[in-house]
Design a protein around this motif. Structure first.
Motif, PDB file in Angstrom:
ATOM      1  N   ILE A  16       9.049   2.578 -11.128  1.00 27.80           N
ATOM      2  CA  ILE A  16       8.441   2.191  -9.861  1.00 27.80           C
ATOM      3  C   ILE A  16       8.464   0.666  -9.710  1.00 27.80           C
ATOM      4  N   PRO A  17       9.054   0.136  -8.628  1.00 31.14           N
ATOM      5  CA  PRO A  17       9.077  -1.314  -8.400  1.00 31.14           C
ATOM      6  C   PRO A  17       7.661  -1.865  -8.168  1.00 31.14           C
ATOM      7  N   ALA A  18       7.529  -3.184  -8.324  1.00 35.29           N
ATOM      8  CA  ALA A  18       6.214  -3.807  -8.223  1.00 35.29           C
ATOM      9  C   ALA A  18       5.537  -3.509  -6.892  1.00 35.29           C
ATOM     10  N   ARG A  19       6.291  -3.584  -5.783  1.00 35.63           N
ATOM     11  CA  ARG A  19       5.693  -3.340  -4.471  1.00 35.63           C
ATOM     12  C   ARG A  19       5.146  -1.924  -4.366  1.00 35.63           C
ATOM     13  N   MET A  20       5.886  -0.955  -4.923  1.00 34.98           N
ATOM     14  CA  MET A  20       5.419   0.423  -4.903  1.00 34.98           C
ATOM     15  C   MET A  20       4.232   0.619  -5.837  1.00 34.98           C
ATOM     16  N   ARG A  21       4.218  -0.087  -6.962  1.00 36.20           N
ATOM     17  CA  ARG A  21       3.076   0.022  -7.874  1.00 36.20           C
ATOM     18  C   ARG A  21       1.806  -0.452  -7.203  1.00 36.20           C
ATOM     19  N   ASP A  22       1.895  -1.539  -6.448  1.00 37.73           N
ATOM     20  CA  ASP A  22       0.721  -2.043  -5.733  1.00 37.73           C
ATOM     21  C   ASP A  22       0.206  -1.004  -4.736  1.00 37.73           C
ATOM     22  N   GLN A  23       1.120  -0.363  -4.001  1.00 34.20           N
ATOM     23  CA  GLN A  23       0.717   0.678  -3.061  1.00 34.20           C
ATOM     24  C   GLN A  23       0.081   1.857  -3.780  1.00 34.20           C
TER      25      GLN A  23
END
Length: 220
Positions: free
Chosen positions: A200-207
């Motif tokens: 999971i990319p960082a942006r998706m992890r934040d979401q």
């Protein structure tokens, strides 16, 4: 003329054949209209999109590799069984994906045009998509509905309506790591994590963290 891909529920043609008019005459108009919309709308930018780039970044490479299929349901004279046709879509996507590379599997798209559905009320199409989505996500697929009056807003702009098409249609493609915002239920989220937890990319992890946090607050 018969479809390249056909069973008792569904007929599918690659976009290249639709573009050349190599489909039965009754289907040329509806399929040609959706192919033009795909090229003119999905492959273009839009001032209300809320980000740069085309409305759908996958349409152009899918068309370029001829992995963009357009289809219609089969009517055997007793009417179209739409739920059964939708179930067949999962099978066809699996068959067409079997010999593709991972990259090309992500570009494979099946669009089924449903011109006989109501063009002014998306309720029937929305319900068809909603009922099918759990099984599609469980199989690692996304199913989306497009309609002339589809009210769903874009991810980057609440005023943009990216799912509005000239005719009602259903679109099926591979579930991607960036699809998290489109997965509503806990069952969808569980399937997403099983497939993508390690990548999971960082942006998706934040979401994802935000969703889990809010879910915990709600549950309390």
């Amino acid at each position: 003329m018969s479809a390249v891909l056909c069973d008792d529920r569904l007929q599918l043609w690659p976009a290249s054949e639709v573009a050349r008019g190599e489909v039965p005459e009754p289907h040329r108009g509806p399929l040609g209209e959706i192919l033009r919309w795909s090229r003119e709308f999905l492959m273009s930018s839009h001032p209300e999109l809320g980000r740069t780039g085309p409305v759908c970044p996958y349409t152009a490479p899918s068309l370029r590799k001829d992995l963009y299929f357009l289809g219609v349901p089969v009517d055997d004279g007793s009417g179209v069984d739409l739920p059964s046709m939708v179930a067949q879509l999962r099978d066809w996507h699996g068959r067409l994906s079997a010999d593709l590379s991972q990259e090309d599997q992500e570009l494979l798209a099946l669009l089924v045009v449903l011109p006989d559905l109501d063009h002014e009320d998306s309720t029937e199409l929305d319900e068809l998509q909603r009922k099918a989505k759990d099984e599609f996500v469980a199989d690692g697929l996304m199913i989306g509905q497009f309609h002339p009056v589809c009210p769903e807003p874009g991810l980057w702009s609440r005023t943009f309506r990216p799912l509005r098409s000239p005719s009602p249609l259903l679109a099926v493609r591979r579930l991607l790591v960036f699809d998290l915002p489109f997965l509503e239920s806990e069952a969808h989220l569980a399937q997403y994590l099983r497939r993508f937890a390690a990548t999971i990319p960082a942006r998706m992890r934040d979401q994802l963290v935000s969703r889990l946090t809010h879910s915990g607050v709600d549950a309390a």
